[in-house]
Every structure is written in C-alpha cells, then in structure tokens.
Design an enzyme around this catalytic site. Structure first.
Site, short mmCIF file in Angstrom:
data_model
loop_
_atom_site.label_atom_id
_atom_site.label_comp_id
_atom_site.label_asym_id
_atom_site.label_seq_id
_atom_site.Cartn_x
_atom_site.Cartn_y
_atom_site.Cartn_z
N GLY A 176 52.95 58.98 35.59
CA GLY A 176 53.56 57.91 34.66
C GLY A 176 53.44 58.12 33.20
N SER A 177 54.43 58.18 32.36
CA SER A 177 54.51 58.66 30.94
C SER A 177 55.82 58.55 30.18
CB SER A 177 54.05 60.18 31.11
OG SER A 177 54.89 60.87 32.06
#
Length: 209
Positions: A176-177
C-alpha cells in the site's frame, strides 16, 4: 503467474509453515498459513505489460487510482512549474513501479520519514520515500515512490546513470503506497482524476509536437 522476486522472502516462509502444519495434521493452522501465502502471492504478482506505440506517450508508473492532479506545482531545483500527478495504490493493486518514459536515471534520493496513510495529502511531504529523475528522453520527469501506513519498504531497481526504457520495472513498494510524478511544461496530461490506470500500459500524458 509471475511473482516479484523480492516477494519470495515473504511467501516461502508461509508455505513452509503451511506444509509443517499439514504434516502435523493441524488443519486450521495449515489453512491459515495457506491463505496468507496465497494473499502474498497475489500482492507480489508482477504481470507482463506492453506499452502502447509512441515514445512520446508517457505510461503510468504504477497501477492504482489517480488521487490528485496539481498545476502549477513547485519543486525545489525546478525553475518552471510542473504538473504533479498523484497515484494511490491499494493493497489489491500491483505494486511494481515502471518507468513512464525512456531516458537516463539521474539522482536517486532515499529519505526516511513517517508512515502516514498514503491517501492523505501530507503523506507526500512527511512519509518515507525514494525519488528519482529520468532525463534525456522525450520528456524529463521526476518520480517519487512514497510508502504509507501499511507499506514499510521501498525497493529501487535502478541507480544513477542507468539507461531505462518506457515500461521497464524500476522499483517495488510493499503493502500500500502512492506515487507522485512531476511532468514538465510541454507535456499534455491525459490522465483524469479518479481514473484507474495500469502501470506500463495506460497513457497518462503525451509530449506536445
């Protein structure tokens, strides 16, 4: 299915433990580790992508959703205002980063920082990140890989002076980013706010002729 090599260190221990618990007959624990390993295989998938024809067509650096478009945006060391495209990657998106354009890698700048949720505007300023610029091609771009509350690791596959081609794998972010991409004047933005895009395939901008 192709798996990112850096994901094997997360996947293999879970599979080994699953086999151990299978041999012991501990079915619930076996099932738990099997599901966990399957989820990691899905996260670290690395499908082949074929960029569309045209070197002047910039492709998305990551899978995800266009979270924000800023113009004009300012960046230190950049005299002219840039257009900044922010892409949010959920846990369901492929997390391999690809070169939006062909060229030569300039500086690679890793910065330690916080782990705020990647969708928050202040995450771009405060979170851990790895930035690089690609120059000498159809357009000079600046790209930042930024990790979020779940992502705690950035892997950069390139170094200064490396030659990259459009759509080439250049990095990986874990769990997640977001990506921030600065586009220079003379580039026409094609991506739209909230649009779902695919790394290496979706055309996000074109060099004006």
């Amino acid at each position: 299915m192709i798996i990112a090599r850096d994901g094997l260190k997360f996947i293999l221990p879970g599979l080994v433990l699953a086999l151990v618990f299978l041999a012991l007959g501990w079915w619930p624990v076996f099932g738990l580790f099997l599901v966990l390993s399957g989820a990691l295989v899905f996260f670290f998938r690395d499908p082949e992508r074929v960029p569309p024809a045209g070197d002047g067509r910039l492709v998305a650096p990551a899978d995800g959703r266009v979270l924000a478009i800023e113009f004009p945006a300012a960046r230190a060391g950049q005299a002219s205002p840039v257009t900044r495209l922010t892409i949010f990657l959920s846990l369901l998106d492929v997390h391999v980063t690809r070169a939006p354009v062909s060229g030569t890698v300039g500086a690679v700048d890793y910065r330690a920082g916080k782990f705020l949720p990647a969708y928050r505007p202040e995450a771009g300023e405060h979170n851990e990140s790895c930035a690089l610029d690609i120059r000498g091609g159809p357009a000079d771009i600046y790209l930042r890989q930024i990790v979020g509350v779940a992502a705690r690791r950035i892997k950069c596959f390139v170094k200064p002076s490396d030659r990259v081609v459009r759509g080439q794998r250049i990095g990986l972010m874990y769990f997640g980013s977001r990506i921030e991409l600065d586009l220079p004047p003379g580039v026409e933005l094609k991506a739209r706010l909230n649009e779902k895009i695919r790394a290496g395939e979706s055309v996000i901008a074109e060099v004006k002729t």
